[in-house]
Design a protein around this motif. Structure first.
Motif, mmCIF file in Angstrom:
data_model
loop_
_atom_site.group_PDB
_atom_site.id
_atom_site.type_symbol
_atom_site.label_atom_id
_atom_site.label_comp_id
_atom_site.label_asym_id
_atom_site.label_seq_id
_atom_site.Cartn_x
_atom_site.Cartn_y
_atom_site.Cartn_z
ATOM 1 N N GLY A 1 3.511 17.046 -11.397
ATOM 2 C CA GLY A 1 1.856 16.898 -10.670
ATOM 3 C C GLY A 1 1.380 16.059 -10.293
ATOM 4 N N GLY A 2 1.394 14.532 -10.424
ATOM 5 C CA GLY A 2 1.480 13.296 -9.812
ATOM 6 C C GLY A 2 0.175 12.130 -10.848
ATOM 7 N N GLN A 3 1.025 13.397 -12.304
ATOM 8 C CA GLN A 3 0.759 12.678 -13.769
ATOM 9 C C GLN A 3 1.471 11.305 -13.804
ATOM 10 O OE1 GLN A 3 -1.582 13.386 -15.251
ATOM 11 N NE2 GLN A 3 -2.397 15.458 -13.264
ATOM 12 N N SER A 4 2.903 11.071 -13.203
ATOM 13 C CA SER A 4 3.502 9.917 -13.136
ATOM 14 C C SER A 4 4.453 10.086 -12.203
ATOM 15 C CB SER A 4 4.143 9.743 -14.473
ATOM 16 O OG SER A 4 4.952 11.190 -14.982
ATOM 17 N N PHE A 5 4.583 8.902 -11.888
ATOM 18 C CA PHE A 5 6.105 8.424 -10.969
ATOM 19 C C PHE A 5 7.536 7.482 -11.473
ATOM 20 C CE2 PHE A 5 2.105 9.548 -7.969
ATOM 21 C CZ PHE A 5 2.769 10.544 -7.386
ATOM 22 N N ILE A 6 8.550 7.865 -10.611
ATOM 23 C CA ILE A 6 8.834 6.871 -10.664
ATOM 24 C C ILE A 6 9.930 6.797 -9.408
ATOM 25 C CG2 ILE A 6 10.082 7.925 -13.187
ATOM 26 C CD1 ILE A 6 12.044 9.014 -11.679
ATOM 27 N N GLU A 7 10.254 5.656 -9.001
ATOM 28 C CA GLU A 7 11.406 5.155 -7.940
ATOM 29 C C GLU A 7 12.103 5.626 -8.217
ATOM 30 O OE1 GLU A 7 12.045 1.583 -5.292
ATOM 31 O OE2 GLU A 7 11.084 0.927 -7.193
ATOM 32 N N VAL A 8 12.489 6.131 -6.794
ATOM 33 C CA VAL A 8 14.208 6.596 -7.027
ATOM 34 C C VAL A 8 14.853 6.133 -5.461
ATOM 35 C CG1 VAL A 8 13.067 9.043 -7.784
ATOM 36 C CG2 VAL A 8 13.444 8.170 -4.810
ATOM 37 N N GLY A 9 15.775 6.389 -5.395
ATOM 38 C CA GLY A 9 16.735 6.080 -4.777
ATOM 39 C C GLY A 9 17.617 4.674 -5.021
ATOM 40 N N GLY B 1 0.905 -1.078 0.104
ATOM 41 C CA GLY B 1 0.201 0.374 -0.071
ATOM 42 C C GLY B 1 1.171 0.932 -0.243
ATOM 43 N N ILE B 2 0.125 2.314 0.073
ATOM 44 C CA ILE B 2 0.889 3.721 -0.098
ATOM 45 C C ILE B 2 0.498 4.366 0.907
ATOM 46 C CG2 ILE B 2 0.562 6.102 -1.123
ATOM 47 C CD1 ILE B 2 -0.471 4.895 -3.594
ATOM 48 N N THR B 3 1.967 4.584 2.160
ATOM 49 C CA THR B 3 1.297 4.764 2.983
ATOM 50 C C THR B 3 1.585 5.635 3.387
ATOM 51 O OG1 THR B 3 4.068 4.678 3.770
ATOM 52 C CG2 THR B 3 2.815 2.803 4.301
ATOM 53 N N SER B 4 1.657 6.981 2.293
ATOM 54 C CA SER B 4 2.130 8.569 2.583
ATOM 55 C C SER B 4 2.300 9.103 1.351
ATOM 56 C CB SER B 4 3.646 8.474 3.253
ATOM 57 O OG SER B 4 3.817 10.032 3.611
ATOM 58 N N LEU B 5 1.868 10.492 1.556
ATOM 59 C CA LEU B 5 1.499 11.182 -0.176
ATOM 60 C C LEU B 5 1.797 12.444 0.033
ATOM 61 C CD1 LEU B 5 1.581 10.535 -3.322
ATOM 62 C CD2 LEU B 5 -1.455 10.978 -3.379
ATOM 63 N N TYR B 6 2.443 13.205 -0.660
ATOM 64 C CA TYR B 6 2.648 14.412 0.100
ATOM 65 C C TYR B 6 3.297 15.788 -1.323
ATOM 66 C CZ TYR B 6 4.258 18.377 2.961
ATOM 67 O OH TYR B 6 4.718 19.113 4.011
ATOM 68 N N ALA B 7 2.469 15.960 -1.359
ATOM 69 C CA ALA B 7 2.723 17.304 -2.231
ATOM 70 C C ALA B 7 3.807 17.879 -2.221
ATOM 71 C CB ALA B 7 1.457 17.518 -3.223
ATOM 72 N N ALA B 8 4.692 18.431 -2.385
ATOM 73 C CA ALA B 8 5.230 19.680 -1.843
ATOM 74 C C ALA B 8 5.272 20.884 -2.396
ATOM 75 C CB ALA B 8 7.034 19.264 -1.511
ATOM 76 N N THR B 9 5.107 21.174 -3.898
ATOM 77 C CA THR B 9 4.551 21.985 -4.661
ATOM 78 C C THR B 9 3.945 21.534 -5.260
ATOM 79 O OG1 THR B 9 6.255 21.661 -6.242
ATOM 80 C CG2 THR B 9 6.844 22.786 -4.904
ATOM 81 N N TRP C 1 8.895 6.717 -3.644
ATOM 82 C CA TRP C 1 8.421 7.357 -5.319
ATOM 83 C C TRP C 1 8.369 9.203 -5.576
ATOM 84 C CZ3 TRP C 1 6.460 3.613 -9.159
ATOM 85 C CH2 TRP C 1 7.166 2.060 -9.289
ATOM 86 N N HIS C 2 8.576 9.515 -6.859
ATOM 87 C CA HIS C 2 8.332 10.741 -6.763
ATOM 88 C C HIS C 2 7.833 11.091 -8.268
ATOM 89 C CE1 HIS C 2 11.407 14.491 -7.331
ATOM 90 N NE2 HIS C 2 10.137 15.025 -6.895
ATOM 91 N N SER C 3 7.313 12.497 -7.942
ATOM 92 C CA SER C 3 6.555 13.341 -9.301
ATOM 93 C C SER C 3 7.503 14.501 -9.497
ATOM 94 C CB SER C 3 4.835 12.500 -9.502
ATOM 95 O OG SER C 3 4.626 13.257 -10.027
ATOM 96 N N THR C 4 7.248 14.807 -10.655
ATOM 97 C CA THR C 4 7.672 15.763 -11.182
ATOM 98 C C THR C 4 6.880 16.234 -12.196
ATOM 99 O OG1 THR C 4 9.221 15.260 -13.098
ATOM 100 C CG2 THR C 4 10.767 16.039 -10.603
ATOM 101 N N GLU D 1 3.946 20.388 -8.928
ATOM 102 C CA GLU D 1 4.633 19.481 -9.261
ATOM 103 C C GLU D 1 4.973 18.978 -9.008
ATOM 104 O OE1 GLU D 1 3.808 19.993 -12.413
ATOM 105 O OE2 GLU D 1 2.719 21.503 -12.598
ATOM 106 N N ASP D 2 5.390 19.000 -7.462
ATOM 107 C CA ASP D 2 6.418 17.706 -7.010
ATOM 108 C C ASP D 2 5.903 16.992 -5.751
ATOM 109 O OD1 ASP D 2 9.167 17.883 -8.212
ATOM 110 O OD2 ASP D 2 9.038 20.117 -7.807
ATOM 111 N N LEU D 3 5.588 15.925 -5.901
ATOM 112 C CA LEU D 3 5.171 14.581 -5.412
ATOM 113 C C LEU D 3 5.539 14.040 -4.708
ATOM 114 C CD1 LEU D 3 2.052 16.300 -6.441
ATOM 115 C CD2 LEU D 3 1.217 14.251 -5.604
ATOM 116 N N TRP D 4 6.035 13.323 -3.458
ATOM 117 C CA TRP D 4 6.559 12.290 -3.119
ATOM 118 C C TRP D 4 5.753 11.555 -2.311
ATOM 119 C CZ3 TRP D 4 11.880 12.384 -3.196
ATOM 120 C CH2 TRP D 4 12.516 13.758 -3.310
ATOM 121 N N ALA D 5 5.798 10.108 -1.791
ATOM 122 C CA ALA D 5 5.618 8.675 -2.084
ATOM 123 C C ALA D 5 6.576 7.568 -1.520
ATOM 124 C CB ALA D 5 4.550 7.884 -3.458
#
Length: 297
Positions: A199-207, A169-177, A194-197, A179-183
């Motif tokens: 506005g949440g239209q797409s995400f990529i796994e980071v790290g 599941g998604i434990t956390s979703l946070y809109a910094a701006t 995961w990170h979106s640049t 355009e920039d969302l972290w999950a």
């Protein structure tokens, strides 16, 4: 950054309702106690120095004088989350007796005129975020299907983006701006970031891979490069999630991290992996690089 409110429980000798609301005008150096609503409250949100909302069970209380006075509105179901920005205040509401039926209700900030504007079936939508006209929520559909709902028109319409396939599941979703969302997505024993640049239209796994964090972790960011992951420690990234380093690890566990400006943020610490009652409220004034514990009267 200097003015904020704290909702909590007074554990020292209260007889009946132990709820307290404290208010500071000097960044937490001193606090004053404010009147509390007439029934138990589980959440508190302020839009500015005057307009705020508290909620508990099926009731939303509004204040337009900084918390000196409260007026109540009964909604059609139990309020799970509430957030505000722009012209509206929003709530995720569960219909009584219907486990899989959820609504997003909305009211103008200038009046208590709540209306149901969107319906969601299945597991509870969560992680409600609002920036102006933009609204985001997450929803776990089961069997490793997880999605983010995105609205750009005050929650009148939503589109869906799938992220973290196979995660519990998604434990956390946070809109910094806008355009920039972290999950943060749970794989039971660890978390993915995961990170979106867009506005949440797409995400990529980071790290560099799956972060070794427990499955309750939350994440909050201030920009496309800087975010804090709260789990068994507070971990900071300044390179867009490519690497994290522990900035506070005192033996406590951590959850519910968030920022009110690009520099000022808060996190809750919990003892012994028990996320029932927090042991402390911690604050940063430099975007998560350093933290100190807030002292209450």
């Amino acid at each position: 950054a200097d003015q904020w409110w704290v909702l909590g429980i007074d554990a020292g000798g209260c007889a009946t309702d132990c709820t307290r609301i404290l208010h500071t005008l000097d960044g937490g150096q001193t606090f004053t106690s404010l009147p509390i609503p007439s029934a138990p409250v589980t959440g508190l949100r302020f839009l500015n120095s005057e307009d705020g909302w508290a909620y508990g069970a099926t009731t939303v209380w509004a204040t337009r004088d900084g918390g000196a006075d409260w007026s109540s509105t009964i909604l059609a179901g139990t309020v799970a989350e509430l957030e505000t920005s722009g012209s509206y205040v929003y709530a995720i509401v569960q219909f009584p007796g219907v486990v899989s039926d959820w609504m997003v209700d909305r009211s103008p900030i200038t009046s208590d005129s709540w209306q149901a504007i969107a319906n969601f079936k299945g597991q509870q939508p969560s992680n409600l975020n609002v920036h102006g006209k933009d609204v985001w929520m997450s929803q776990n559909f089961g069997s490793g299907l997880n999605g983010v709902w995105v609205s750009t028109d005050d929650a009148a319409h939503f589109t869906e983006t799938h992220i973290c396939p196979g995660a519990a599941g998604i434990t956390s979703l946070y809109a910094a701006t806008t355009e920039d969302l972290w999950a943060a997505c749970s794989t039971v024993s660890s978390d993915q970031v995961w990170h979106s640049t867009d506005g949440g239209q797409s995400f990529i796994e980071v790290g560099p891979g799956t972060e070794a964090e427990p499955g309750w972790s939350s994440i909050a960011g201030v920009s496309a490069s800087t975010a804090v992951l709260a789990g068994t420690s507070l971990d900071l990234t300044v390179d867009g999630g490519q690497s994290f380093r522990a900035v506070l690890d005192n033996g406590d566990d951590w959850s519910i991290v968030g920022f009110t400006t690009a520099e000022d943020g808060f996190a809750l610490s919990y003892p012994n992996s028990s996320l029932v009652l927090p042991s402390g409220l911690w604050r940063t004034g430099n975007a998560g690089a350093q933290w100190y514990e807030v002292q209450f009267p």
